[in-house]
Design an enzyme around this catalytic site. Structure first.
Site, PDB file in Angstrom:
ATOM      1  N   ARG A 137       7.840   4.668  -2.529  1.00 45.91           N
ATOM      2  CA  ARG A 137       7.570   4.722  -3.963  1.00 45.91           C
ATOM      3  C   ARG A 137       6.966   6.078  -4.290  1.00 45.91           C
ATOM      4  O   ARG A 137       6.777   6.919  -3.406  1.00 45.91           O
ATOM      5  CB  ARG A 137       6.577   3.629  -4.359  1.00 45.91           C
ATOM      6  CG  ARG A 137       5.291   3.687  -3.521  1.00 45.91           C
ATOM      7  CD  ARG A 137       4.221   2.762  -4.007  1.00 45.91           C
ATOM      8  NE  ARG A 137       3.125   2.617  -3.062  1.00 45.91           N
ATOM      9  CZ  ARG A 137       2.134   3.492  -2.904  1.00 45.91           C
ATOM     10  NH1 ARG A 137       2.110   4.612  -3.635  1.00 45.91           N
ATOM     11  NH2 ARG A 137       1.162   3.279  -2.037  1.00 45.91           N
ATOM     12  N   HIS A 157     -11.370   3.795   2.650  1.00 51.30           N
ATOM     13  CA  HIS A 157      -9.973   4.032   3.015  1.00 51.30           C
ATOM     14  C   HIS A 157      -9.084   4.259   1.793  1.00 51.30           C
ATOM     15  O   HIS A 157      -7.857   4.143   1.890  1.00 51.30           O
ATOM     16  CB  HIS A 157      -9.418   2.876   3.860  1.00 51.30           C
ATOM     17  CG  HIS A 157     -10.269   2.534   5.035  1.00 51.30           C
ATOM     18  ND1 HIS A 157     -10.423   3.370   6.120  1.00 51.30           N
ATOM     19  CD2 HIS A 157     -11.056   1.456   5.288  1.00 51.30           C
ATOM     20  CE1 HIS A 157     -11.246   2.819   6.998  1.00 51.30           C
ATOM     21  NE2 HIS A 157     -11.652   1.664   6.517  1.00 51.30           N
ATOM     22  N   LYS A 180       4.125  -2.557   7.910  1.00 49.46           N
ATOM     23  CA  LYS A 180       3.699  -1.424   8.730  1.00 49.46           C
ATOM     24  C   LYS A 180       4.035  -1.646  10.197  1.00 49.46           C
ATOM     25  O   LYS A 180       4.300  -0.693  10.936  1.00 49.46           O
ATOM     26  CB  LYS A 180       2.209  -1.181   8.536  1.00 49.46           C
ATOM     27  CG  LYS A 180       1.836  -0.729   7.126  1.00 49.46           C
ATOM     28  CD  LYS A 180       0.346  -0.518   6.995  1.00 49.46           C
ATOM     29  CE  LYS A 180      -0.020  -0.020   5.594  1.00 49.46           C
ATOM     30  NZ  LYS A 180       0.278  -1.001   4.556  1.00 49.46           N
TER      31      LYS A 180
END
Length: 643
Positions: free
Chosen positions: A276, A220, A116
């Protein structure tokens, strides 16, 4: 031309890919750990290969074993699914290096977006430097550089907590992804989680397949997703599309992928690109009338996409059915699924009747998806399908899903807003459809299902019918004492007399008919149906028009050895003791809510806290200890007991 596909994954996504492969005439190969030997995806495949591994969780992370399984089974292609090695560039290279077709983006594209931190730099949005963090940057969000699903993620609101939260996040990320790197970024309060689905081929065509809103999350992790994301300004949609295409072009991307954003007010914050297929891809399929897995296969075979995708139509919503107890800290549940049946919805499931939910993997049972002409219609249809479903087994979030779909914070928003409107639904307290939905509304959506007393009465009458045969309102019993049955906190006292049913606490309730599996009662002049199911585990499932009551039948006499001492902390699930809090030992003083220890189960850590202030009189937990559900972990003698 692909002839046989090995899915390097398990559960629901493996079953989902197999379904498309069967429709296209492609053979299927499953892989499985020892814990998954009897799993649904193994039963549905044409061929299955056992993967040896040190632990069930590690099994699906062995790329060398997966490639060997593909070669041994005669598969000529590998689909990675989601999770595990689906975004691992080295695994993609190993698949291609073995002469197999990789059904996914190029390894270099995966690598570019795998971290990230690197992805943000590629998009021109570098994360915060830890050394430069100050009070002004709070609140902060710690995230794992690799992986996702909420693991390794922590919110920090006080700078003094940063170091401890970094340590915990790194440990969880290392355990979940084999990579303990984390980074921090500003935590956006009240934002919406919005994402863009893309599909690209090797010939330069890029499809942007609309938006999705995935704002309803717990820990989350997404709970309810929908397409298109409602209430966005047209210029905001254009901006999201442009950023998504930028990510595709920057990485020479091919295949399916998702670019995720946090939208707050009129600003979009780039989160990450998932290289993906997403868990929530069915809502996009429903809106565009596409099969994304089939398109992944076409792209992998080198085919060109048409110049543009079909036009979207209507609205789709997906709910993730988890084996968990939302009112108890979202604690995951284990056990046998006795029955799983839905009408009026698409069901993508990794389990079937008789399967067992274990402790080694994510507790998602299934995804339930509906499509409607409008958002309101889709929400209504999905709530109804969930409410009427037969879900018998471990506790689930089913009731929470129904109430979420009917909650004003979810429903009170138009399907579309014009360019002069805000980019999030606005209510008296600000945005309603945002990632804080459950922080605000958890008590509302986890309140006990009404009607439990009537359900307990129906269970008692069905039990009587199973022992005495079918009976109706004219059947009578003449003992001097009423029949007594206890289900959890509900004690049922009733008598079937000449004049009909007499039940304490149920004035005016009339028995219309009862069989061992169905009871019909007249309540306040209204006839109500109760479906009653038993599976020999002491739990009675009573299905009603408003949901299902799982009632624990109490024996008439209780063995004293079964009684639990006050203040006992029992393991809510099977798992491993991850750690004990510093300073916690027998004889120490604790306060109510104080964390005592953490259990690791289903790839998450679960905190066990003191139920009351007092003295820790016993501690049976030690790091690394394997415990079963109900195992005694500790005992806290409360201050009231000590007095």
């Amino acid at each position: 031309m692909i002839k046989s596909v090995l899915v390097a994954n398990r559960g629901e996504i493996a079953c989902r890919v197999f379904r498309t492969c069967r429709e296209l005439g492609i053979a299927t190969v499953a892989v499985f750990s020892d814990a998954d030997a009897g799993a649904l995806h193994v039963r549905e495949a044409d061929t299955a290969v056992r993967l040896p591994g040190a632990t069930p969780a590690e099994t699906y992370l062995r790329g060398d074993l997966l490639v060997a399984a593909a070669l041994a089974s005669g598969a000529d292609a590998v689909h990675p699914g989601y999770g595990f090695l689906s975004e691992n560039a080295d695994f993609a290279r190993a698949v291609a290096g073995a002469g197999l077709t990789w059904i996914g983006p190029p390894p270099d594209a995966i690598e570019a977006m795998a971290s990230k931190t690197r992805a943000k730099e590629l998009m021109g949005l570098p994360p915060l430097n830890l050394a430069d963090v100050t009070e002004r940057d709070l609140p902060l969000l710690i995230k794992a550089s690799a992986g996702g699903g909420g693991r390794g993620m922590r919110v920090v609101r006080q700078l003094a907590d940063l170091e401890a939260q970094l340590t915990a996040a790194r440990a969880e990320a290392l355990g979940a992804f084999g990579d303990g790197d984390v980074f921090v970024e500003p935590y956006v309060e009240g934002g919406r989680h919005v994402e863009v689905q893309i599909l690209a081929d090797a010939h330069g065509t890029v499809w942007v397949l609309g938006t999705r809103d995935c704002s309803l999350q717990r820990r989350h992790q997404k709970v309810i997703e929908e397409a298109p994301a409602p209430g966005l300004r047209p210029e905001m949609v254009d901006e999201l599309y442009a950023l998504a295409v930028r990510a595709v072009k920057a990485t020479d991307y091919r295949g399916a992928g998702t670019v995720e954003f946090l939208v707050a007010g009129a600003k979009a914050h780039f989160l990450e690109m998932n290289t993906r297929l997403q868990v929530e891809h069915p809502v996009t399929e429903a809106v565009f009338g596409l099969d994304l897995v089939a398109l992944q296969l076409r792209v992998a075979e080198g085919d060109a996409l048409p110049p543009s995708p079909p036009a979207p139509r209507g609205h789709a919503i997906e709910a993730r059915l988890y084996a968990e107890d939302p009112a108890n800290g979202w604690a995951p549940q284990t056990g046998t699924i006795h029955q799983l049946a839905f009408d009026g919805a698409r069901l993508d499931a990794g389990y079937a009747d008789g399967d067992t939910i274990g402790v080694h993997y994510d507790p998602m049972i299934a995804k339930v998806v509906v499509h409607g002409a409008t958002r309101a219609e889709a929400a209504r249809k999905l709530a109804h399908a969930l409410e009427r479903a037969r879900v018998h087994g471990p506790a689930t979030n089913r009731d929470l899903l129904v109430r979420s779909l009917r909650h004003p914070d979810f429903t009170d928003g138009p399907d579309h807003l014009d360019s002069d409107s805000a980019s999030a639904y606005q209510g008296p307290q600000g945005p309603r459809l945002d990632t804080g939905f459950y922080d605000r509304n958890l008590a509302d959506v986890t309140a006990p299902l009404p009607g439990a007393a009537h359900a307990a009465l129906a269970a008692a009458l069905a039990d009587a019918a199973s022992r005495a045969g079918r009976f109706g309102g004219g059947w009578r019993n003449v003992p001097s004492q009423p029949q007594v049955k206890r289900y959890g906190e509900h004690e049922v006292r009733y008598r079937l007399a000449r004049q009909g049913l007499e039940a304490d606490g149920h004035p005016g309730v009339r028995l219309d008919c009862a069989t061992p599996d169905r009871v019909r009662l007249e309540v306040g002049g209204l006839i109500r149906e109760f479906g009653v199911s038993r599976y020999g585990d002491g739990v009675v499932y009573v299905d009603t028009a408003s949901g299902c009551h799982a009632l624990t039948a109490h024996p008439r006499f209780t063995d004293p050895s079964d009684l639990v001492a006050p203040g006992s902390l029992l393991a809510p699930m099977p798992g491993v003791v991850a750690r004990v809090a510093d300073g916690v030992e027998e004889g120490c003083r604790v306060h109510a809510g104080q964390p005592l220890l953490w259990l690791e189960a289903m790839k998450m850590e679960h905190r066990i806290s003191a139920p009351a202030s007092g003295t820790l009189t016993a501690l049976h937990a030690a790091p690394g200890r394997q415990v079963e559900v109900g195992a005694l972990l500790a005992v806290v003698a409360s201050e009231a007991e000590e007095a």
